[in-house]
Design a protein around this motif. Structure first.
Motif, PDB file in Angstrom:
ATOM      1  N   GLY A   8       0.761  -1.444  -0.236  1.00 13.64           N
ATOM      2  CA  GLY A   8       0.012  -0.021  -0.266  1.00 13.64           C
ATOM      3  C   GLY A   8       1.244   0.945  -0.081  1.00 13.64           C
ATOM      4  N   CYS A   9       0.818   1.920  -0.535  1.00 11.14           N
ATOM      5  CA  CYS A   9       1.507   3.225  -0.941  1.00 11.14           C
ATOM      6  C   CYS A   9       0.797   4.677  -0.799  1.00 11.14           C
ATOM      7  CB  CYS A   9       1.859   3.386  -1.547  1.00 11.14           C
ATOM      8  SG  CYS A   9       0.927   3.268  -3.773  1.00 11.14           S
ATOM      9  N   GLY A  10      -0.092   5.077   0.147  1.00  4.57           N
ATOM     10  CA  GLY A  10      -1.223   6.379   0.214  1.00  4.57           C
ATOM     11  C   GLY A  10      -0.868   6.258   0.999  1.00  4.57           C
ATOM     12  N   THR A  11      -1.609   7.545   2.154  1.00  9.59           N
ATOM     13  CA  THR A  11      -1.436   8.471   3.040  1.00  9.59           C
ATOM     14  C   THR A  11      -0.294   8.025   3.839  1.00  9.59           C
ATOM     15  OG1 THR A  11      -3.323   9.725   2.196  1.00  9.59           O
ATOM     16  CG2 THR A  11      -2.101  10.164   4.757  1.00  9.59           C
ATOM     17  N   MET A  12      -0.715   6.578   4.320  1.00 11.12           N
ATOM     18  CA  MET A  12       0.503   5.805   5.409  1.00 11.12           C
ATOM     19  C   MET A  12       1.421   5.046   4.920  1.00 11.12           C
ATOM     20  SD  MET A  12      -0.914   7.395   8.294  1.00 11.12           S
ATOM     21  CE  MET A  12       0.004   5.807   9.247  1.00 11.12           C
ATOM     22  N   GLY A  13       0.638   4.197   3.920  1.00 14.79           N
ATOM     23  CA  GLY A  13       2.003   3.499   3.479  1.00 14.79           C
ATOM     24  C   GLY A  13       2.847   4.182   2.849  1.00 14.79           C
ATOM     25  N   MET A  29       8.602  -0.899  -2.419  1.00 14.20           N
ATOM     26  CA  MET A  29       6.947  -0.219  -1.489  1.00 14.20           C
ATOM     27  C   MET A  29       5.984  -0.622  -2.936  1.00 14.20           C
ATOM     28  SD  MET A  29       5.539   3.202  -0.799  1.00 14.20           S
ATOM     29  CE  MET A  29       6.050   4.288  -2.756  1.00 14.20           C
ATOM     30  N   TYR A  30       5.164  -1.727  -3.099  1.00 15.74           N
ATOM     31  CA  TYR A  30       3.364  -1.849  -3.051  1.00 15.74           C
ATOM     32  C   TYR A  30       2.644  -0.907  -4.108  1.00 15.74           C
ATOM     33  CZ  TYR A  30      -0.477  -4.125  -4.731  1.00 15.74           C
ATOM     34  OH  TYR A  30      -1.771  -4.347  -5.352  1.00 15.74           O
ATOM     35  N   GLY A  31       2.099  -1.045  -5.364  1.00 17.55           N
ATOM     36  CA  GLY A  31       1.448  -0.158  -5.315  1.00 17.55           C
ATOM     37  C   GLY A  31      -0.218  -0.546  -5.999  1.00 17.55           C
ATOM     38  N   SER A  33      -1.118   0.292  -8.833  1.00 23.36           N
ATOM     39  CA  SER A  33      -0.708   1.025 -10.504  1.00 23.36           C
ATOM     40  C   SER A  33       0.007   1.436 -10.765  1.00 23.36           C
ATOM     41  CB  SER A  33      -2.079   1.384 -11.044  1.00 23.36           C
ATOM     42  OG  SER A  33      -2.189   2.789 -10.006  1.00 23.36           O
ATOM     43  N   ASP A  34       0.867   1.640 -12.302  1.00 23.90           N
ATOM     44  CA  ASP A  34       2.464   2.673 -12.289  1.00 23.90           C
ATOM     45  C   ASP A  34       2.010   4.069 -11.599  1.00 23.90           C
ATOM     46  OD1 ASP A  34       4.232   0.665 -12.935  1.00 23.90           O
ATOM     47  OD2 ASP A  34       3.421   1.186 -14.547  1.00 23.90           O
ATOM     48  N   GLU A  35       0.769   4.389 -11.826  1.00 22.24           N
ATOM     49  CA  GLU A  35       0.120   6.206 -11.440  1.00 22.24           C
ATOM     50  C   GLU A  35       0.187   5.839 -10.046  1.00 22.24           C
ATOM     51  OE1 GLU A  35      -1.276   4.903 -15.355  1.00 22.24           O
ATOM     52  OE2 GLU A  35      -1.999   3.513 -14.236  1.00 22.24           O
ATOM     53  N   GLU A  36      -0.198   5.240  -9.180  1.00 23.90           N
ATOM     54  CA  GLU A  36      -0.188   5.452  -7.618  1.00 23.90           C
ATOM     55  C   GLU A  36       0.998   5.498  -6.973  1.00 23.90           C
ATOM     56  OE1 GLU A  36      -3.244   3.043  -5.052  1.00 23.90           O
ATOM     57  OE2 GLU A  36      -1.855   1.779  -5.063  1.00 23.90           O
ATOM     58  N   LEU A  37       1.788   4.602  -7.771  1.00 25.51           N
ATOM     59  CA  LEU A  37       2.802   4.275  -7.596  1.00 25.51           C
ATOM     60  C   LEU A  37       3.900   5.802  -7.718  1.00 25.51           C
ATOM     61  CD1 LEU A  37       3.808   1.597  -8.094  1.00 25.51           C
ATOM     62  CD2 LEU A  37       3.580   2.043  -5.804  1.00 25.51           C
ATOM     63  N   GLU A  38       3.454   6.540  -8.738  1.00 22.72           N
ATOM     64  CA  GLU A  38       3.878   8.133  -9.159  1.00 22.72           C
ATOM     65  C   GLU A  38       3.291   8.586  -8.143  1.00 22.72           C
ATOM     66  OE1 GLU A  38       4.228  11.301 -12.848  1.00 22.72           O
ATOM     67  OE2 GLU A  38       3.031   8.570 -13.088  1.00 22.72           O
ATOM     68  N   ARG A  39       1.854   8.961  -7.764  1.00 23.62           N
ATOM     69  CA  ARG A  39       1.921   9.852  -6.377  1.00 23.62           C
ATOM     70  C   ARG A  39       2.651  10.267  -5.820  1.00 23.62           C
ATOM     71  NH1 ARG A  39      -3.003   8.819  -9.558  1.00 23.62           N
ATOM     72  NH2 ARG A  39      -3.798   7.208  -7.569  1.00 23.62           N
ATOM     73  N   ALA A  40       2.483   8.881  -4.694  1.00 25.78           N
ATOM     74  CA  ALA A  40       3.753   8.305  -3.769  1.00 25.78           C
ATOM     75  C   ALA A  40       4.927   8.831  -4.003  1.00 25.78           C
ATOM     76  CB  ALA A  40       3.500   7.126  -3.998  1.00 25.78           C
ATOM     77  N   PHE A  41       5.349   8.401  -5.407  1.00 25.83           N
ATOM     78  CA  PHE A  41       6.754   8.857  -4.928  1.00 25.83           C
ATOM     79  C   PHE A  41       6.976   9.761  -5.001  1.00 25.83           C
ATOM     80  CE2 PHE A  41      11.127   8.293  -6.472  1.00 25.83           C
ATOM     81  CZ  PHE A  41      11.712   7.777  -5.182  1.00 25.83           C
ATOM     82  N   ASP A  42       6.115  11.260  -5.617  1.00 27.09           N
ATOM     83  CA  ASP A  42       6.358  12.526  -5.916  1.00 27.09           C
ATOM     84  C   ASP A  42       6.330  12.897  -4.217  1.00 27.09           C
ATOM     85  OD1 ASP A  42       6.879  12.649  -8.035  1.00 27.09           O
ATOM     86  OD2 ASP A  42       4.439  13.059  -8.504  1.00 27.09           O
ATOM     87  N   SER A  43       4.845  12.566  -3.813  1.00 29.29           N
ATOM     88  CA  SER A  43       5.124  12.307  -2.326  1.00 29.29           C
ATOM     89  C   SER A  43       5.830  11.842  -1.491  1.00 29.29           C
ATOM     90  CB  SER A  43       3.532  11.592  -1.488  1.00 29.29           C
ATOM     91  OG  SER A  43       2.491  12.433  -1.926  1.00 29.29           O
ATOM     92  N   ILE A  44       6.464  11.207  -1.395  1.00 25.59           N
ATOM     93  CA  ILE A  44       7.872  11.052  -1.024  1.00 25.59           C
ATOM     94  C   ILE A  44       8.593  12.116  -1.327  1.00 25.59           C
ATOM     95  CG2 ILE A  44       9.951   9.435  -0.737  1.00 25.59           C
ATOM     96  CD1 ILE A  44       8.360   7.353  -0.570  1.00 25.59           C
ATOM     97  N   GLU A  45       8.945  12.422  -2.492  1.00 23.65           N
ATOM     98  CA  GLU A  45      10.422  12.868  -2.744  1.00 23.65           C
ATOM     99  C   GLU A  45       9.616  14.884  -2.246  1.00 23.65           C
ATOM    100  OE1 GLU A  45      13.562  13.933  -5.906  1.00 23.65           O
ATOM    101  OE2 GLU A  45      11.996  12.469  -6.198  1.00 23.65           O
ATOM    102  N   ARG A  68      16.276   3.939  -1.703  1.00 20.99           N
ATOM    103  CA  ARG A  68      16.454   3.532  -0.781  1.00 20.99           C
ATOM    104  C   ARG A  68      15.015   2.469  -1.576  1.00 20.99           C
ATOM    105  NH1 ARG A  68      18.656   5.416   4.256  1.00 20.99           N
ATOM    106  NH2 ARG A  68      20.714   5.006   3.874  1.00 20.99           N
ATOM    107  N   VAL A  69      14.469   2.953  -1.791  1.00 26.17           N
ATOM    108  CA  VAL A  69      12.521   3.098  -1.989  1.00 26.17           C
ATOM    109  C   VAL A  69      12.971   2.097  -3.369  1.00 26.17           C
ATOM    110  CG1 VAL A  69      10.292   3.963  -1.992  1.00 26.17           C
ATOM    111  CG2 VAL A  69      11.751   4.861  -0.095  1.00 26.17           C
ATOM    112  N   THR A  70      12.016   1.380  -3.708  1.00 19.62           N
ATOM    113  CA  THR A  70      11.673   0.595  -4.672  1.00 19.62           C
ATOM    114  C   THR A  70       9.921   0.436  -4.655  1.00 19.62           C
ATOM    115  OG1 THR A  70      13.818  -0.668  -4.507  1.00 19.62           O
ATOM    116  CG2 THR A  70      11.751  -1.351  -6.584  1.00 19.62           C
ATOM    117  N   THR A  71       9.102   0.886  -5.678  1.00 24.50           N
ATOM    118  CA  THR A  71       8.201   0.822  -6.205  1.00 24.50           C
ATOM    119  C   THR A  71       8.132  -0.768  -6.974  1.00 24.50           C
ATOM    120  OG1 THR A  71       8.052   2.156  -7.986  1.00 24.50           O
ATOM    121  CG2 THR A  71       8.055   2.915  -6.062  1.00 24.50           C
TER     122      THR A  71
END
Length: 310
Positions: A8-13, A29-31, A33-45, A68-71
């Motif tokens: 999960g890669c939402g608000t908490m993941g 980190m599992y999501g 879809s690629d789109e969901e993971l892209e949003r999550a990675f943007d949030s991390i950045e 260190r984070v692989t999606t």
């Protein structure tokens, strides 16, 4: 060192994944879809840049932590080499049971399966698994990369070894874990948080004070003191004889409501859900939302620096 997967890669993941990466762990980190993971990675950045702006990371650190984070978009790949899996999917028992049943079949029995649920029973989550002894709750608080508390909650069949490894990993993540000796609805933090909210609603509905003054009463008194001394330390410092007398006098007048207050019911029924809809108890303009988010983040970062002796 545990090998961590976050499902999960939402608000908490994504924030949990960031916490692990910041502490030096490689994370899968599992999501969905690629789109969901892209949003999550943007949030991390974005969060990494805030940490750098506040002198908690250098520019080199930022790149190291980010890398260190692989999606991944398959659970199978996410958990392939994992020794500790943290689930952070939406708060639905059926969904969590489905995910844990799949994880139970994919992972060696030595792999810990942890849920980030804030409310659901670990015993219920593990009900469809063959190895319930390795299921545990590790409840991070939002925002997970800045709040140190993690509640470690055992189910009926959770082993001591599972709890010990979970507590050890949370310490390695620079968290402040607490161990619940048995499961209870709301765990510890939410029971305390909602006891305060229930009384705040009661005070508002009784017309004793405005919502602004109720919030101010917390911000400028117990909110400051409780950051140093919790309720039991506060009672000891105030004198248990004094607190006993006040308890006996006051408890009978405190709210014992079993359901949310009518003021909250009316707001929810009107679609006024707080900051996410632009109105709740308060009006949430874009400027006010940004102001409050920035103020909270700034204060939490101040505490992170204090905790780390910076």
């Amino acid at each position: 060192m545990e090998k961590i997967a976050v499902i999960g890669c939402g608000t908490m993941g994504h924030s949990i994944a960031l916490s692990a990466a910041w502490a030096g762990f490689d994370v899968m980190m599992y999501g969905i879809s690629d789109e969901e993971l892209e949003r999550a990675f943007d949030s991390i950045e974005n969060k990494l840049h805030v940490l750098m702006a506040n002198d908690l990371l250098t520019s080199d650190d930022l790149l190291t932590v980010r890398d260190r984070v692989t999606t991944v978009t398959t659970i199978e790949r996410a958990v392939k080499d994992a020794t500790f899996v943290i689930e952070a999917v939406p708060e639905r028992l059926d969904l969590k049971q489905q995910v844990f049943k799949q994880l139970d079949s994919l992972c060696d029995p030595t792999v810990i399966l942890a849920s980030n649920t804030s409310a659901i029973s670990p015993t219920d989550i593990a009900a469809e698994t063959k190895n319930p002894e390795r299921t545990v709750i590790t409840h991070f608080w939002h925002p997970a990369h800045l709040i140190p508390l993690v509640e470690v909650v055992r189910g009926e069949k959770t082993s001591d070894k599972t709890v010990e490894r979970s507590m050890a990993l949370m310490n390695d993540l620079n968290k402040k874990p607490i161990e619940l000796k048995k499961e209870a609805p709301g765990f510890v933090g939410n029971r305390l948080q909602f006891a305060l909210l229930r009384e705040a609603q009661h005070i508002l509905e009784e017309g004793i004070a405005s919502k602004e003054d109720i919030d101010a009463a917390v911000l400028y008194s117990i909110g400051r003191r409780l950051s140093v001394t919790g309720p039991f330390l506060s009672a000891d410092m105030g004198g248990l004889d004094v607190f006993k007398e006040i308890s006996n006098y006051l408890y009978k007048d405190l709210s014992t409501a079993k359901l949310s207050a009518s003021s909250m019911d009316e707001l929810v029924e009107s679609g006024k859900l707080g900051s996410k809809t632009g109105e709740g108890y308060y009006e949430w303009s874009p400027d006010f939302t940004e102001e409050m988010n920035t103020a909270r983040e700034k204060e939490l970062i101040r505490y992170v620096k204090q905790d780390r002796g910076l």
